[in-house]
Scaffold this motif. Structure first.
Motif, PDB file in Angstrom:
ATOM      1  N   PHE A  95       0.839  -1.196   0.000  1.00 50.43           N
ATOM      2  CA  PHE A  95       0.000   0.000   0.000  1.00 50.43           C
ATOM      3  C   PHE A  95       0.874   1.246   0.000  1.00 50.43           C
ATOM      4  CE2 PHE A  95      -2.816  -3.166   1.852  1.00 50.43           C
ATOM      5  CZ  PHE A  95      -4.046  -2.852   1.298  1.00 50.43           C
ATOM      6  N   VAL A  96       0.476   2.223  -0.824  1.00 48.14           N
ATOM      7  CA  VAL A  96       1.094   3.544  -0.802  1.00 48.14           C
ATOM      8  C   VAL A  96      -0.036   4.564  -0.714  1.00 48.14           C
ATOM      9  CG1 VAL A  96       2.561   5.205  -1.990  1.00 48.14           C
ATOM     10  CG2 VAL A  96       3.022   2.774  -2.241  1.00 48.14           C
ATOM     11  N   TYR A  97       0.080   5.476   0.242  1.00 46.82           N
ATOM     12  CA  TYR A  97      -0.964   6.466   0.463  1.00 46.82           C
ATOM     13  C   TYR A  97      -0.448   7.855   0.107  1.00 46.82           C
ATOM     14  CZ  TYR A  97      -2.855   2.646   3.268  1.00 46.82           C
ATOM     15  OH  TYR A  97      -3.318   1.427   3.689  1.00 46.82           O
ATOM     16  N   GLN A  98      -1.391   8.798  -0.053  1.00 44.15           N
ATOM     17  CA  GLN A  98      -1.019  10.184  -0.309  1.00 44.15           C
ATOM     18  C   GLN A  98      -0.199  10.729   0.863  1.00 44.15           C
ATOM     19  OE1 GLN A  98      -4.355  12.710  -1.156  1.00 44.15           O
ATOM     20  NE2 GLN A  98      -3.148  14.576  -1.198  1.00 44.15           N
ATOM     21  N   PHE A  99      -0.608  10.372   2.068  1.00 41.28           N
ATOM     22  CA  PHE A  99       0.152  10.722   3.268  1.00 41.28           C
ATOM     23  C   PHE A  99       0.907   9.455   3.679  1.00 41.28           C
ATOM     24  CE2 PHE A  99      -3.664  13.312   3.080  1.00 41.28           C
ATOM     25  CZ  PHE A  99      -3.098  14.583   3.070  1.00 41.28           C
ATOM     26  N   HIS A 100       2.196   9.556   3.805  1.00 44.59           N
ATOM     27  CA  HIS A 100       3.085   8.398   3.837  1.00 44.59           C
ATOM     28  C   HIS A 100       2.814   7.398   4.962  1.00 44.59           C
ATOM     29  CE1 HIS A 100       5.057  10.537   7.107  1.00 44.59           C
ATOM     30  NE2 HIS A 100       5.015  11.612   6.336  1.00 44.59           N
ATOM     31  N   HIS A 101       2.242   7.849   6.099  1.00 43.17           N
ATOM     32  CA  HIS A 101       1.952   6.950   7.230  1.00 43.17           C
ATOM     33  C   HIS A 101       3.202   6.221   7.734  1.00 43.17           C
ATOM     34  CE1 HIS A 101      -2.280   7.732   7.060  1.00 43.17           C
ATOM     35  NE2 HIS A 101      -2.404   7.252   5.846  1.00 43.17           N
ATOM     36  N   VAL A 128      16.361  -2.287  -0.569  1.00 38.50           N
ATOM     37  CA  VAL A 128      15.249  -1.628  -1.257  1.00 38.50           C
ATOM     38  C   VAL A 128      15.401  -0.108  -1.175  1.00 38.50           C
ATOM     39  CG1 VAL A 128      12.737  -1.394  -1.372  1.00 38.50           C
ATOM     40  CG2 VAL A 128      13.742  -3.590  -0.795  1.00 38.50           C
ATOM     41  N   ILE A 129      15.897   0.384  -0.058  1.00 39.76           N
ATOM     42  CA  ILE A 129      16.130   1.832   0.073  1.00 39.76           C
ATOM     43  C   ILE A 129      17.183   2.286  -0.940  1.00 39.76           C
ATOM     44  CG2 ILE A 129      17.079   3.611   1.612  1.00 39.76           C
ATOM     45  CD1 ILE A 129      15.650   2.124   3.920  1.00 39.76           C
ATOM     46  N   GLU A 130      18.175   1.447  -1.194  1.00 42.43           N
ATOM     47  CA  GLU A 130      19.155   1.767  -2.237  1.00 42.43           C
ATOM     48  C   GLU A 130      18.468   1.879  -3.598  1.00 42.43           C
ATOM     49  OE1 GLU A 130      23.391   0.107  -4.064  1.00 42.43           O
ATOM     50  OE2 GLU A 130      22.277  -1.112  -2.610  1.00 42.43           O
ATOM     51  N   LYS A 131      17.483   0.992  -3.827  1.00 44.90           N
ATOM     52  CA  LYS A 131      16.737   0.995  -5.095  1.00 44.90           C
ATOM     53  C   LYS A 131      15.995   2.318  -5.313  1.00 44.90           C
ATOM     54  CE  LYS A 131      15.003  -3.135  -5.764  1.00 44.90           C
ATOM     55  NZ  LYS A 131      15.900  -3.793  -6.734  1.00 44.90           N
ATOM     56  N   VAL A 132      15.522   2.930  -4.211  1.00 46.63           N
ATOM     57  CA  VAL A 132      14.798   4.204  -4.353  1.00 46.63           C
ATOM     58  C   VAL A 132      15.731   5.404  -4.192  1.00 46.63           C
ATOM     59  CG1 VAL A 132      12.652   3.154  -3.571  1.00 46.63           C
ATOM     60  CG2 VAL A 132      14.046   4.400  -1.908  1.00 46.63           C
ATOM     61  N   GLY A 133      17.041   5.123  -4.111  1.00 51.56           N
ATOM     62  CA  GLY A 133      18.036   6.194  -4.146  1.00 51.56           C
ATOM     63  C   GLY A 133      18.206   6.965  -2.856  1.00 51.56           C
ATOM     64  N   GLY A 148       9.177  14.414  -0.457  1.00 50.80           N
ATOM     65  CA  GLY A 148       9.464  13.467  -1.525  1.00 50.80           C
ATOM     66  C   GLY A 148      10.239  12.259  -1.026  1.00 50.80           C
ATOM     67  N   GLU A 149      11.172  12.508  -0.098  1.00 50.91           N
ATOM     68  CA  GLU A 149      11.940  11.394   0.472  1.00 50.91           C
ATOM     69  C   GLU A 149      11.029  10.480   1.287  1.00 50.91           C
ATOM     70  OE1 GLU A 149      16.343  13.532   0.926  1.00 50.91           O
ATOM     71  OE2 GLU A 149      14.879  13.686   2.550  1.00 50.91           O
ATOM     72  N   ARG A 150      10.124  11.061   2.051  1.00 49.80           N
ATOM     73  CA  ARG A 150       9.199  10.239   2.843  1.00 49.80           C
ATOM     74  C   ARG A 150       8.348   9.363   1.931  1.00 49.80           C
ATOM     75  NH1 ARG A 150       8.974  14.969   6.392  1.00 49.80           N
ATOM     76  NH2 ARG A 150       7.144  15.778   5.297  1.00 49.80           N
ATOM     77  N   GLN A 151       7.896   9.937   0.804  1.00 54.93           N
ATOM     78  CA  GLN A 151       7.056   9.157  -0.101  1.00 54.93           C
ATOM     79  C   GLN A 151       7.851   8.033  -0.758  1.00 54.93           C
ATOM     80  OE1 GLN A 151       4.165   8.551  -0.047  1.00 54.93           O
ATOM     81  NE2 GLN A 151       2.901   9.393  -1.660  1.00 54.93           N
ATOM     82  N   ARG A 152       9.121   8.280  -1.053  1.00 51.48           N
ATOM     83  CA  ARG A 152       9.948   7.221  -1.638  1.00 51.48           C
ATOM     84  C   ARG A 152      10.230   6.117  -0.612  1.00 51.48           C
ATOM     85  NH1 ARG A 152      14.157  11.343  -3.788  1.00 51.48           N
ATOM     86  NH2 ARG A 152      15.615   9.622  -3.956  1.00 51.48           N
ATOM     87  N   ARG A 169       9.640  11.528 -10.356  1.00 55.28           N
ATOM     88  CA  ARG A 169      10.577  10.539  -9.803  1.00 55.28           C
ATOM     89  C   ARG A 169       9.803   9.335  -9.238  1.00 55.28           C
ATOM     90  NH1 ARG A 169      15.910  10.644  -7.289  1.00 55.28           N
ATOM     91  NH2 ARG A 169      16.343   8.432  -7.040  1.00 55.28           N
ATOM     92  N   VAL A 170       8.683   9.630  -8.566  1.00 61.27           N
ATOM     93  CA  VAL A 170       7.873   8.551  -7.995  1.00 61.27           C
ATOM     94  C   VAL A 170       7.291   7.685  -9.113  1.00 61.27           C
ATOM     95  CG1 VAL A 170       5.706   8.068  -6.763  1.00 61.27           C
ATOM     96  CG2 VAL A 170       7.371   9.657  -5.792  1.00 61.27           C
TER      97      VAL A 170
END
Length: 230
Positions: A95-101, A133-138, A153-157, A187-188
């Motif tokens: 799940f991915v939300y508008q607010f990162h949670h 996985v964090i490496e995968k999102v840079g 943007g970092e929180r959403q990634r 980027r997302v």
């Protein structure tokens, strides 16, 4: 877990959702029928309040329909017990939300590792998988930061990394670029496309962002409780 014999990962059949508002019966979704293919990127657009988030919650078994079925990978998820639904979600759905949670008291790495730890993985191994996985999102250089120390943007990634750490069959994304500037939103989306190609992950994204929707393989519009081709 039995696989579907066809190329459909998700089958939605006769899905209805309504609620009572005083004496009124408010229809949110009315007899929805559609499929999502394995590895498909589907966008569902619609105005605010059209029921997009409700539909996503029904697909992910976070809400219960009045009637109808949601079959994912051959499993009718609304026939499962609450506990079995939770296990199914953790194993097969991101799940991915508008607010990162994200959980504020944990680092980015710990947040991403959380689904693996909940599933019973050894903590050290879970943190190692999360770091990959964090490496995968840079964001390797931000993995030990807490959410308050990250940009939007970092929180959403990081939220995306958490959604895909267990290599789910499908990611359900609710307005994933709604709070992002244009560059970060791009980027997302690029990240979504890479994951789709690399892991074969299906994406069901609900959004009112027509530019984002237009980049998906297929678009549907939710209006007056029914789905139409965009």
């Amino acid at each position: 877990m039995s696989n579907s014999t066809n190329n459909h990962l998700i089958e939605v059949k006769g899905l209805d959702r309504s609620y009572k508002d005083g004496a009124l019966q408010v229809e949110v979704l009315n007899d929805l029928n559609f499929t999502v293919g394995k590895g498909e990127q589907l966008a569902i657009v619609g105005a605010s309040g059209s029921g997009k988030s409700t539909l996503l919650h029904l697909i992910g078994a976070l809400d219960k329909p009045n009637s109808g079925d949601v079959i994912i990978n051959g499993q009718n998820i609304h026939k499962l017990s609450r506990k079995a639904q939770g296990n199914f979600r953790n194993q097969y759905i991101g799940f991915v939300y508008q607010f990162h949670h994200l959980l504020p008291e944990f680092t980015a790495e710990e947040n991403v590792a959380m689904p693996l730890i909940i599933a019973g993985m050894n903590r050290a191994k879970a943190l190692s998988e999360a770091a990959d996985v964090i490496e995968k999102v840079g964001l390797t250089n931000r993995k030990l930061h807490k959410p308050a120390e990250l940009s939007g943007g970092e929180r959403q990634r990081i939220a995306f990394a958490r959604a895909i750490v267990n290599k789910p069959l499908v990611v359900l994304a609710d307005e994933p670029t709604g709070n992002l500037d244009h560059g970060t939103a791009e980027r997302v989306y690029d990240l979504m496309r890479e994951l789709n190609q690399e892991l074969g992950t299906s994406f069901v994204t609900v959004t009112h962002d027509l530019e984002l929707a237009g980049k998906m393989q297929r678009q549907l519009k939710l209006e007056d409780g029914v789905l139409k081709r965009l």
